[in-house]
Design an enzyme around this catalytic site. Structure first.
Site, PDB file in Angstrom:
ATOM      1  N   CYS A  85      20.101 -33.415 -62.033  1.00  0.00           N
ATOM      2  CA  CYS A  85      20.063 -34.179 -60.796  1.00  0.00           C
ATOM      3  C   CYS A  85      21.181 -35.212 -60.792  1.00  0.00           C
ATOM      4  O   CYS A  85      22.000 -35.283 -61.694  1.00  0.00           O
ATOM      5  CB  CYS A  85      18.714 -34.881 -60.658  1.00  0.00           C
ATOM      6  SG  CYS A  85      17.293 -33.765 -60.781  1.00  0.00           S
ATOM      7  N   ARG A  87      18.111 -34.003 -56.122  1.00  0.00           N
ATOM      8  CA  ARG A  87      17.387 -33.132 -57.039  1.00  0.00           C
ATOM      9  C   ARG A  87      17.917 -31.703 -57.080  1.00  0.00           C
ATOM     10  O   ARG A  87      18.160 -31.091 -56.044  1.00  0.00           O
ATOM     11  CB  ARG A  87      15.899 -33.083 -56.655  1.00  0.00           C
ATOM     12  CG  ARG A  87      15.054 -32.342 -57.689  1.00  0.00           C
ATOM     13  CD  ARG A  87      13.604 -32.241 -57.278  1.00  0.00           C
ATOM     14  NE  ARG A  87      12.794 -31.649 -58.350  1.00  0.00           N
ATOM     15  CZ  ARG A  87      11.593 -31.122 -58.197  1.00  0.00           C
ATOM     16  NH1 ARG A  87      11.027 -31.133 -56.998  1.00  0.00           N
ATOM     17  NH2 ARG A  87      10.941 -30.607 -59.219  1.00  0.00           N
ATOM     18  N   VAL A 128      14.445 -27.447 -61.256  1.00  0.00           N
ATOM     19  CA  VAL A 128      14.417 -26.531 -62.400  1.00  0.00           C
ATOM     20  C   VAL A 128      12.985 -26.331 -62.886  1.00  0.00           C
ATOM     21  O   VAL A 128      12.547 -25.219 -63.143  1.00  0.00           O
ATOM     22  CB  VAL A 128      15.310 -27.062 -63.549  1.00  0.00           C
ATOM     23  CG1 VAL A 128      15.149 -26.214 -64.799  1.00  0.00           C
ATOM     24  CG2 VAL A 128      16.776 -27.082 -63.106  1.00  0.00           C
ATOM     25  N   ASN A 185      17.746 -37.933 -64.566  1.00  0.00           N
ATOM     26  CA  ASN A 185      18.629 -36.766 -64.589  1.00  0.00           C
ATOM     27  C   ASN A 185      18.579 -36.188 -65.989  1.00  0.00           C
ATOM     28  O   ASN A 185      18.981 -36.854 -66.944  1.00  0.00           O
ATOM     29  CB  ASN A 185      20.067 -37.189 -64.241  1.00  0.00           C
ATOM     30  CG  ASN A 185      21.085 -36.101 -64.544  1.00  0.00           C
ATOM     31  OD1 ASN A 185      20.790 -34.922 -64.432  1.00  0.00           O
ATOM     32  ND2 ASN A 185      22.286 -36.511 -64.926  1.00  0.00           N
ATOM     33  N   GLY A 186      18.054 -34.981 -66.130  1.00  0.00           N
ATOM     34  CA  GLY A 186      18.040 -34.383 -67.456  1.00  0.00           C
ATOM     35  C   GLY A 186      16.897 -33.424 -67.680  1.00  0.00           C
ATOM     36  O   GLY A 186      16.230 -32.973 -66.747  1.00  0.00           O
ATOM     37  N   ASP A 230       8.812 -32.565 -66.120  1.00  0.00           N
ATOM     38  CA  ASP A 230       9.017 -33.530 -67.197  1.00  0.00           C
ATOM     39  C   ASP A 230       9.304 -34.940 -66.683  1.00  0.00           C
ATOM     40  O   ASP A 230       9.219 -35.909 -67.443  1.00  0.00           O
ATOM     41  CB  ASP A 230      10.126 -33.065 -68.144  1.00  0.00           C
ATOM     42  CG  ASP A 230      11.458 -32.824 -67.450  1.00  0.00           C
ATOM     43  OD1 ASP A 230      11.491 -32.832 -66.202  1.00  0.00           O
ATOM     44  OD2 ASP A 230      12.461 -32.616 -68.148  1.00  0.00           O
ATOM     45  N   GLY A 283      27.658 -22.887 -75.741  1.00  0.00           N
ATOM     46  CA  GLY A 283      27.879 -23.187 -77.167  1.00  0.00           C
ATOM     47  C   GLY A 283      28.699 -24.430 -77.422  1.00  0.00           C
ATOM     48  O   GLY A 283      29.181 -24.635 -78.545  1.00  0.00           O
TER      49      GLY A 283
END
Length: 614
Positions: free
Chosen positions: A2, A50, A53, A77-78, A102, A378
């Site tokens: 976000c 937003r 997810v 955000n995360g 979350d 990665g």
């Protein structure tokens, strides 16, 4: 992921300024294309964009929760990868949840444990929590700085945002750059000193930091940093621990309510994460994993191997997709798209960046977004495990400067003498380098070589890695794609940080311990493949295009770039048929063409953002 922003002002009643908050929030709409929300009280205004997810139907932000007589509000955000465990513990403490996202877990954790909640978090995050009773704002950034958080503190006012553009949108903030900002751009750039926001009166909360803003002012503390300890595990035990940590963090980061894919180059790092993700998909009955790779038109014709890019990716991608049975998507771009993306990348970063290395990632992410919302990358393995060429090159190891930027004198030679006198680039870079070395947590009893490799690891984790994490965040979020980076799990970083260099390079190979940890996960030929970085174009048309662009800038007397460069020398370089920057002047990929592209980005930035120099 976000976008978050906010404005705290003890002098004004912010309920009278809703449009300012809305404008600040709207600047982040690309980061969060799915929903928008604002919350305003007398002295605190919070905004959120937003990207859904987890629990798309719920979890709207800003999220407000009452606990007794107290009210708490959060913008976040995360992703929290240990949210299930935290939720269970909080339920045992009597809390009830209305969503499965979350964000609510984080807000309740803040209510339960206060500012100490940050020590319990595993994830990538930047958040702001407002305590109405205390009239205080708590700002936090994750340990490795995967998610960005900028702020401006002037007198009784605090502005913050996921990106500088949110702060720049406030009418009281001026887009000004001083000597330090110019030194960052022309001497350190496209890297950035931790905490430096480039713009005057703008800073960045550093990785592993948290801050409190109340009527007493702004206080900042470090809640996490690298610590040096003796490593007691032997090679076998070390390899096993690395594999277990990598498996755990990979599985945690595959949780999502929207489609997930992986970025696959056929190299060790991306292949490892793809193999672990593919196995998880098969075990959980989710079908074939989607994978994506990037390349450039006619690269097969123009590719030339060198120390930084020893081989092309295409055969290795084919090897891995056939080995794992993934559903692969080959993405390819041509020169005109790359050149045009240079401007887009500036607007995504709000500063000049890694030229076409940025732009190509933006284009790549834009294509991935058509099929997925979350991607696994990665990124960061080379910094953590010591994979870059400069870890293994005597000149770089002996250089008394940042090893990814050994051509500072060449860069300074292209700057205007007046600018050199003002910003003192050589002195500035040396001070920043010495500052970094002074932070290294030493370990008593280490040899000179062990100490130097610890320094190199610290420099890469705290100075080079942030540049690539910035790039990954800005280019992916500019198209609303969330990119997760399992190698940045702080538990893995803490463990690998203390692995002695002779074990890290076991088998006399770069990232030797990671190769041992992945035995049985990857085919033997992929395990032993020589490192090759993110691909760049080798098409001479690209060099011709950026040369032409720079020459047009030099011919424009209104160009804001001209006062900062030696026009005569840049013109001679751009007019020459030879490439005098045949080796990277930054990182592994930024050579002659990228020098011209970077200058074009600086010009675009100065013009578009109407930068005032003070």
């Amino acid at each position: 992921m976000c976008g978050i922003t906010g404005w705290i002002d003890w002098r004004k009643d912010l309920t009278g300024y809703p449009s300012i908050l809305e404008n600040m929030t709207e600047t982040l709409h690309l980061r969060g294309p799915d929903a928008s929300g604002t919350w305003i009280s007398q002295h605190c205004a919070l905004g959120h964009r937003r990207l859904s997810v987890m629990d798309p139907e719920n979890g709207a932000q800003p999220m407000v929760r009452k606990q007794g007589d107290y009210t708490y509000t959060i913008v976040y955000n995360g992703e929290l990868y240990n949210a299930p465990e935290l939720k269970k513990e909080l339920e045992l403490r009597g809390h009830h949840f209305r969503t499965t996202c979350d964000t609510e877990v984080l807000l309740v954790a803040f209510i339960e444990w206060g500012r100490a909640c940050v020590d319990r978090l595993n994830g990538i995050f930047a958040f702001a929590a407002w305590d109405d009773q205390e009239q205080s704002l708590y700002l936090v950034r994750d340990r490795l700085g995967v998610k960005p958080l900028f702020y401006s503190h002037q007198n009784s006012v605090l502005l913050f945002g996921s990106e500088p553009k949110a702060i720049l949108a406030h009418p009281d903030f001026e887009a000004e750059v001083g000597a330090e900002g110019l030194a960052e751009i022309f001497a350190v750039g496209p890297a950035r000193t931790p905490g430096h926001g480039i713009y005057r009166n703008m800073s960045e909360l550093k990785p592993g930091q948290c801050a409190v803003f109340d009527r007493n002012g702004l206080s900042i503390r470090t809640y996490w940093k690298l610590e040096s300890h003796q490593h007691s595990d032997d090679i076998a035990a070390t390899a096993l621990q690395v594999q277990q940590l990598l498996r755990d963090t990979s599985q945690r980061q595959l949780v999502s309510d929207v489609p997930i894919c992986t970025l696959l180059s056929g190299g060790l790092d991306s292949s490892a994460l793809t193999a672990l993700a593919s196995a998880h998909y098969k075990e959980s009955g989710q079908g074939a994993l989607h994978t994506f790779s990037v390349d450039y038109k006619d690269n097969d014709k123009h590719f030339k191997a060198n120390i930084f890019q020893p081989n092309s990716d295409a055969p290795w991608i084919k090897r891995m997709t056939e080995y794992l049975g993934t559903e692969h998507h080959y993405i390819e771009f041509d020169t005109p798209e790359l050149v045009e993306s240079l401007k887009t990348a500036v607007f995504a970063r709000d500063t000049p960046g890694m030229a076409d290395v940025d732009g190509s990632l933006y284009l790549f992410c834009r294509e991935i977004k058509k099929e997925a919302t979350v991607a696994i990358s990665g990124e960061a393995a080379d910094e953590i495990f010591g994979g870059y060429p400069w870890f293994h090159n005597e000149e770089a190891l002996g250089a008394n400067t940042f090893p990814w930027s050994l051509k500072l004198n060449n860069r300074v030679d292209l700057l205007a003498p007046d600018l050199v006198d003002w910003i003192k680039p050589v002195e500035y870079v040396n001070n920043r380098y010495q500052q970094a070395l002074s932070e290294v947590p030493r370990l008593a009893g280490e040899t000179q070589q062990q100490n130097r490799m610890r320094e190199m690891s610290y420099l890469n984790i705290t100075r080079f890695m942030p540049t690539l994490l910035d790039r990954k965040d800005r280019m992916s979020m500019a198209v609303g794609l969330e990119v997760r980076v399992p190698f940045c799990d702080h538990r893995l970083v803490e463990y690998v940080w203390n692995i002695p260099w002779e074990i890290k390079t076991s088998g006399d190979r770069e990232k030797g311990i990671l190769r041992k940890a992945l035995k049985g996960v990857l085919p033997e030929d992929v395990l032993t493949r020589k490192k090759s970085p993110y691909p760049k174009t080798h098409n001479p048309n690209y060099l011709a295009a950026v040369r032409k662009w720079v020459l047009e800038i030099l011919d424009d007397p209104s160009s804001p770039l001209l006062p900062f460069i030696d026009v005569k020398k840049i013109r001679a370089l751009a007019s020459s048929e030879t490439n005098d920057f045949d080796l990277p002047w930054f990182g592994q990929l930024m050579t002659g063409p990228q020098l011209f592209a970077y200058l074009a980005q600086v010009d675009t930035w100065l013009r578009s953002y109407k930068i005032s120099i003070r």
